[in-house]
Design a protein around this motif. Structure first.
Motif, PDB file in Angstrom:
ATOM      1  N   HIS A 324       0.839  -1.203   0.000  1.00  0.00           N
ATOM      2  CA  HIS A 324       0.000   0.000   0.000  1.00  0.00           C
ATOM      3  C   HIS A 324       0.872   1.250   0.000  1.00  0.00           C
ATOM      4  CE1 HIS A 324      -3.775   2.128   0.606  1.00  0.00           C
ATOM      5  NE2 HIS A 324      -3.131   2.925   1.434  1.00  0.00           N
ATOM      6  N   ARG A 325       0.480   2.249  -0.808  1.00  0.00           N
ATOM      7  CA  ARG A 325       1.295   3.454  -0.966  1.00  0.00           C
ATOM      8  C   ARG A 325       0.577   4.684  -0.392  1.00  0.00           C
ATOM      9  NH1 ARG A 325       4.154   4.572  -6.457  1.00  0.00           N
ATOM     10  NH2 ARG A 325       2.055   4.978  -7.241  1.00  0.00           N
ATOM     11  N   VAL A 326       1.384   5.564   0.204  1.00  0.00           N
ATOM     12  CA  VAL A 326       0.893   6.836   0.740  1.00  0.00           C
ATOM     13  C   VAL A 326       1.914   7.915   0.430  1.00  0.00           C
ATOM     14  CG1 VAL A 326      -0.448   5.786   2.610  1.00  0.00           C
ATOM     15  CG2 VAL A 326       1.948   6.402   3.005  1.00  0.00           C
ATOM     16  N   MET A 327       1.495   9.171   0.647  1.00  0.00           N
ATOM     17  CA  MET A 327       2.440  10.282   0.532  1.00  0.00           C
ATOM     18  C   MET A 327       2.044  11.380   1.504  1.00  0.00           C
ATOM     19  SD  MET A 327       1.428  12.204  -3.046  1.00  0.00           S
ATOM     20  CE  MET A 327       2.594  13.537  -2.733  1.00  0.00           C
ATOM     21  N   LEU A 328       3.015  12.197   1.869  1.00  0.00           N
ATOM     22  CA  LEU A 328       2.792  13.322   2.782  1.00  0.00           C
ATOM     23  C   LEU A 328       2.157  14.470   2.003  1.00  0.00           C
ATOM     24  CD1 LEU A 328       3.214  14.568   5.610  1.00  0.00           C
ATOM     25  CD2 LEU A 328       5.507  15.260   4.852  1.00  0.00           C
ATOM     26  N   ALA A 329       1.015  14.966   2.485  1.00  0.00           N
ATOM     27  CA  ALA A 329       0.253  15.987   1.772  1.00  0.00           C
ATOM     28  C   ALA A 329       0.367  17.365   2.405  1.00  0.00           C
ATOM     29  CB  ALA A 329      -1.217  15.585   1.698  1.00  0.00           C
ATOM     30  N   LEU A 330       1.138  17.487   3.479  1.00  0.00           N
ATOM     31  CA  LEU A 330       1.347  18.764   4.162  1.00  0.00           C
ATOM     32  C   LEU A 330       2.839  19.022   4.296  1.00  0.00           C
ATOM     33  CD1 LEU A 330      -1.184  18.519   7.144  1.00  0.00           C
ATOM     34  CD2 LEU A 330      -1.517  19.698   4.969  1.00  0.00           C
ATOM     35  N   ALA A 361       9.080  12.753   4.011  1.00  0.00           N
ATOM     36  CA  ALA A 361       9.259  14.206   3.924  1.00  0.00           C
ATOM     37  C   ALA A 361       9.524  14.699   2.512  1.00  0.00           C
ATOM     38  CB  ALA A 361      10.398  14.639   4.851  1.00  0.00           C
ATOM     39  N   SER A 362       9.937  13.825   1.609  1.00  0.00           N
ATOM     40  CA  SER A 362      10.205  14.243   0.226  1.00  0.00           C
ATOM     41  C   SER A 362       8.935  14.439  -0.582  1.00  0.00           C
ATOM     42  CB  SER A 362      11.075  13.198  -0.474  1.00  0.00           C
ATOM     43  OG  SER A 362      10.348  11.981  -0.643  1.00  0.00           O
ATOM     44  N   HIS A 363       7.796  14.028  -0.026  1.00  0.00           N
ATOM     45  CA  HIS A 363       6.491  14.106  -0.706  1.00  0.00           C
ATOM     46  C   HIS A 363       6.418  13.194  -1.924  1.00  0.00           C
ATOM     47  CE1 HIS A 363       5.369  17.413   1.910  1.00  0.00           C
ATOM     48  NE2 HIS A 363       6.495  18.011   1.602  1.00  0.00           N
ATOM     49  N   HIS A 364       7.255  12.168  -1.946  1.00  0.00           N
ATOM     50  CA  HIS A 364       7.162  11.155  -2.986  1.00  0.00           C
ATOM     51  C   HIS A 364       6.323   9.989  -2.466  1.00  0.00           C
ATOM     52  CE1 HIS A 364      11.221  12.787  -4.571  1.00  0.00           C
ATOM     53  NE2 HIS A 364      10.206  13.367  -5.201  1.00  0.00           N
ATOM     54  N   LEU A 398      -1.620  12.532   5.515  1.00  0.00           N
ATOM     55  CA  LEU A 398      -1.195  11.674   4.409  1.00  0.00           C
ATOM     56  C   LEU A 398      -2.355  11.438   3.456  1.00  0.00           C
ATOM     57  CD1 LEU A 398       0.814   8.840   6.258  1.00  0.00           C
ATOM     58  CD2 LEU A 398       1.626  11.087   5.496  1.00  0.00           C
ATOM     59  N   LEU A 399      -2.013  11.112   2.211  1.00  0.00           N
ATOM     60  CA  LEU A 399      -3.001  10.681   1.228  1.00  0.00           C
ATOM     61  C   LEU A 399      -2.639   9.291   0.733  1.00  0.00           C
ATOM     62  CD1 LEU A 399      -3.471  13.882  -0.988  1.00  0.00           C
ATOM     63  CD2 LEU A 399      -5.087  12.939   0.671  1.00  0.00           C
ATOM     64  N   ASN A 400      -3.648   8.476   0.483  1.00  0.00           N
ATOM     65  CA  ASN A 400      -3.417   7.218  -0.198  1.00  0.00           C
ATOM     66  C   ASN A 400      -2.991   7.496  -1.637  1.00  0.00           C
ATOM     67  OD1 ASN A 400      -4.302   5.387   1.949  1.00  0.00           O
ATOM     68  ND2 ASN A 400      -6.345   6.199   1.567  1.00  0.00           N
ATOM     69  N   VAL A 401      -2.193   6.612  -2.199  1.00  0.00           N
ATOM     70  CA  VAL A 401      -1.662   6.797  -3.552  1.00  0.00           C
ATOM     71  C   VAL A 401      -2.012   5.577  -4.392  1.00  0.00           C
ATOM     72  CG1 VAL A 401       0.453   7.008  -4.925  1.00  0.00           C
ATOM     73  CG2 VAL A 401       0.205   8.307  -2.797  1.00  0.00           C
ATOM     74  N   GLN A 402      -2.513   5.821  -5.618  1.00  0.00           N
ATOM     75  CA  GLN A 402      -2.814   4.704  -6.501  1.00  0.00           C
ATOM     76  C   GLN A 402      -1.579   4.297  -7.293  1.00  0.00           C
ATOM     77  OE1 GLN A 402      -6.110   5.783  -9.039  1.00  0.00           O
ATOM     78  NE2 GLN A 402      -5.424   7.881  -9.268  1.00  0.00           N
ATOM     79  N   ASP A 403      -1.686   3.195  -8.027  1.00  0.00           N
ATOM     80  CA  ASP A 403      -0.498   2.696  -8.724  1.00  0.00           C
ATOM     81  C   ASP A 403      -0.206   3.551  -9.956  1.00  0.00           C
ATOM     82  OD1 ASP A 403      -1.930   1.682 -11.035  1.00  0.00           O
ATOM     83  OD2 ASP A 403      -2.518  -0.035  -9.811  1.00  0.00           O
ATOM     84  N   GLU A 404       1.001   3.388 -10.508  1.00  0.00           N
ATOM     85  CA  GLU A 404       1.462   4.272 -11.573  1.00  0.00           C
ATOM     86  C   GLU A 404       0.594   4.191 -12.817  1.00  0.00           C
ATOM     87  OE1 GLU A 404       3.700   6.593 -11.295  1.00  0.00           O
ATOM     88  OE2 GLU A 404       4.116   6.010  -9.222  1.00  0.00           O
ATOM     89  N   ALA A 405       0.102   3.009 -13.153  1.00  0.00           N
ATOM     90  CA  ALA A 405      -0.747   2.874 -14.335  1.00  0.00           C
ATOM     91  C   ALA A 405      -2.031   3.682 -14.169  1.00  0.00           C
ATOM     92  CB  ALA A 405      -1.062   1.401 -14.591  1.00  0.00           C
ATOM     93  N   GLN A 406      -2.614   3.658 -12.968  1.00  0.00           N
ATOM     94  CA  GLN A 406      -3.820   4.427 -12.704  1.00  0.00           C
ATOM     95  C   GLN A 406      -3.537   5.927 -12.745  1.00  0.00           C
ATOM     96  OE1 GLN A 406      -7.003   3.125 -12.118  1.00  0.00           O
ATOM     97  NE2 GLN A 406      -6.076   1.208 -12.790  1.00  0.00           N
ATOM     98  N   ILE A 407      -2.384   6.327 -12.232  1.00  0.00           N
ATOM     99  CA  ILE A 407      -2.008   7.741 -12.264  1.00  0.00           C
ATOM    100  C   ILE A 407      -1.894   8.223 -13.702  1.00  0.00           C
ATOM    101  CG2 ILE A 407      -0.174   9.391 -11.712  1.00  0.00           C
ATOM    102  CD1 ILE A 407       0.402   7.695  -9.202  1.00  0.00           C
ATOM    103  N   LEU A 516       1.718  16.306  -6.069  1.00  0.00           N
ATOM    104  CA  LEU A 516       0.378  15.740  -6.239  1.00  0.00           C
ATOM    105  C   LEU A 516      -0.111  15.846  -7.678  1.00  0.00           C
ATOM    106  CD1 LEU A 516      -1.292  17.187  -3.023  1.00  0.00           C
ATOM    107  CD2 LEU A 516      -0.915  14.767  -3.495  1.00  0.00           C
ATOM    108  N   GLU A 517       0.692  16.492  -8.528  1.00  0.00           N
ATOM    109  CA  GLU A 517       0.390  16.707  -9.952  1.00  0.00           C
ATOM    110  C   GLU A 517      -0.885  17.521 -10.143  1.00  0.00           C
ATOM    111  OE1 GLU A 517       1.076  13.586 -12.736  1.00  0.00           O
ATOM    112  OE2 GLU A 517       2.476  12.546 -11.434  1.00  0.00           O
ATOM    113  N   ILE A 518      -1.140  18.425  -9.199  1.00  0.00           N
ATOM    114  CA  ILE A 518      -2.225  19.399  -9.332  1.00  0.00           C
ATOM    115  C   ILE A 518      -1.697  20.660  -9.998  1.00  0.00           C
ATOM    116  CG2 ILE A 518      -3.758  20.912  -8.006  1.00  0.00           C
ATOM    117  CD1 ILE A 518      -4.091  18.633  -6.008  1.00  0.00           C
TER     118      ILE A 518
END
Length: 519
Positions: A324-330, A361-364, A398-407, A516-518
């Motif tokens: 399961h993947r997550v990332m720091l959103a703040l 902390a890298s937000h990756h 944190l935010l949940n992260v989907q897989d690269e194909a979905q992104i 976040l690619e926003i």
């Protein structure tokens, strides 16, 4: 019979909010913790989507095919405009539940979501939806449902009845006044609130034996009128206990999966030791959840219900959790190790949460396995990581992260939807969420930052230029000043103030929005 005829509030629109529990990607982590197999998310449906902010964000942010209905034509029109801008291919209808649920051109669904409506509709419509779930939800599929419940609503039920009686009496008196419907509704709601405050001020016996009533009524008076209209003034409104909902959904083939509220999965912030020990000795699900609601004094439940429970082996569960993947959103420095549960505010231990946040902390995006490898030297194990990550996602850190194909699939439609919402910010700040293709979910971004993003889209590169662009938009738009981040255009949003905001946005927030690619 349409929902209008069945007693819903006519003449006033609902809010433009976003509900993250309606994000089907969000169900993965709590289901895995509960030892259940998450469904493959090919098709999804939202019943009663309001202005369609959530359904459009989730359709644009994923490869899932979305369908839905809302009986309010104005809501559905706004939602379909967003869909057209995003090009997400979501199919959204302005139909009653009776019409929509009997359509013969709908697929079977892996996910069906409802926010609040179960409490606000008639028994007839609840039966229609239960039958729809029985027929259209795939085996292994999930229903996300939030609803008003007991005992938290018990004190306010008589208050709601007082307000509704006053509202109906006022409506009868002004039925042919010629005043626009929305104005009438707002006037009647304000009068009903004033009336209830007057009643409570006389110290009635009910308020004496419920000493917190006056405080709750005061809080009610500060709520958005559009929210109050649909929450308190529908003819059909019934807070239901967990056992009542369980019985209503049994014929649909559903069983309780787990809570959709991430904070519910960490008992320490919600239950004292005696309560945790008590619940541990209650094997029956219905009784245990009922006791839990009693301990928490819960007023709203957010539940995942599953059709055909598919349990995971311990090995499969651990493997899936590690993937399961997550990332720091703040910003890392801005994260406060505080969280609020049913027991009040709790302080999170730095020794556990600090290393986990540092690893992100890298937000990756990072797998829980990556976090595990990073913090292993500190003796932090996978179960502790899962609990901490769950609480941090629940707190919005944190935010949940989907897989690269979905992104990859979500990028084009996410970008188009975000562009359309930022363009709307030139006139108003109704929609305050944009979609991240990385998480597939909505991210809170108020009007002024949206204008900064729009300025960047228009190839203005410097923060001072973004501030000038935002100032011009705020001064020329017809939107009420209070919509803009809760402050007026003048004097707080002066040129200097906006420049300071733009500089902070560039330094602090923009790098995260780019991750976040926003942006």
């Amino acid at each position: 019979m349409s929902e209008w005829e069945a007693g819903s509030i006519d003449g006033i629109e609902y809010t433009y909010g976003y509900c993250d529990e309606l994000d089907p990607l969000r169900l993965r982590l709590p289901l895995l913790q509960s030892g259940l197999t998450p469904p493959a998310l090919r098709t999804a449906c939202e019943l009663g989507f309001g202005h369609g902010v959530s359904v459009n964000i989730h359709a644009a942010g994923s490869a899932t095919r979305w369908f839905g209905t809302d009986f309010n034509p104005s809501h559905a029109s706004f939602a379909r405009q967003l869909t057209q801008c995003a090009g997400s291919q979501a199919r959204l209808f302005a139909e009653s539940f009776a019409e929509f649920c009997m359509r013969d051109d709908l697929p079977n669904f892996d996910f069906i979501g409802m926010h609040g409506i179960w409490s606000w509709i008639s028994d007839e419509n609840r039966a229609l939806i239960a039958d729809f779930i029985r027929r259209k939800l795939n085996d292994g599929g999930v229903v996300s449902m939030s609803y008003n419940t007991q005992p938290g609503w018990a004190t306010m039920l008589p208050v709601r009845e007082l307000m509704n009686c006053h509202f109906q009496a006022s409506a009868r008196l002004s039925a042919h006044s010629g005043v626009p419907a929305e104005t009438q509704v707002q006037t009647h709601i304000a009068a009903a609130l004033d009336f209830v405050k007057t009643v409570v001020a006389t110290q009635p016996g009910y308020a004496v034996v419920n000493p917190l009533l006056a405080e709750r009524v005061d809080a009610l008076c500060k709520e958005n009128t559009h929210y109050l209209a649909h929450e308190y003034f529908n003819r059909d409104w019934q807070p239901m206990t967990f056992s009542q909902v369980t019985s209503s959904l049994a014929a649909s083939g559903l069983t309780y999966g787990c809570s959709a509220d991430y904070r519910d999965h960490v008992d320490e912030i919600n239950l004292n030791p005696a309560q945790r020990a008590l619940l541990a000795g209650v094997p029956d699900t219905v009784l245990r959840e009922t006791v839990r609601d009693f301990c928490i004094n819960r007023s709203m439940r957010r539940d995942y219900w599953v059709k055909g429970r598919r349990t995971l082996s311990d090995e499969a569960q651990q493997t899936a959790l590690r993937a399961h993947r997550v990332m720091l959103a703040l910003p890392r420095d801005s994260v406060l190790l505080k969280v609020r549960g049913a027991l009040g505010e709790a302080t999170l231990p730095e020794s556990l949460y600090g290393p986990i946040l540092d690893a992100l902390a890298s937000h990756h995006p990072a797998r829980l396995a990556d976090i595990e490898n990073s913090v292993r030297v500190r003796g932090i194990t996978l179960p502790l990581i899962v609990k901490a990550v769950t609480l941090l996602v629940g707190a919005g850190v944190l935010l949940n992260v989907q897989d690269e194909a979905q992104i990859d699939l979500a990028r084009p439609s996410s970008d188009r939807l975000n562009a359309a919402i930022c363009e709307q910010a030139l006139q108003h700040g109704d929609v305050q969420f944009l979609v991240s293709p990385v998480s597939g979910s909505g991210v809170l971004i108020p009007r002024v930052p949206q204008l900064f993003l729009l300025a960047r889209r228009r190839h203005l590169r410097e923060p001072t230029q973004w501030a000038e662009f935002a100032e011009a938009a705020l001064r020329t738009s017809s939107a009420p000043a209070h919509i803009t981040e809760g402050v007026s255009v003048s004097p707080l949003n002066t040129s200097g103030d906006l420049i300071a905001k733009a500089n902070r946005f560039a330094e602090i927030h923009l790098p995260i929005l780019q991750a976040l690619e926003i942006a």
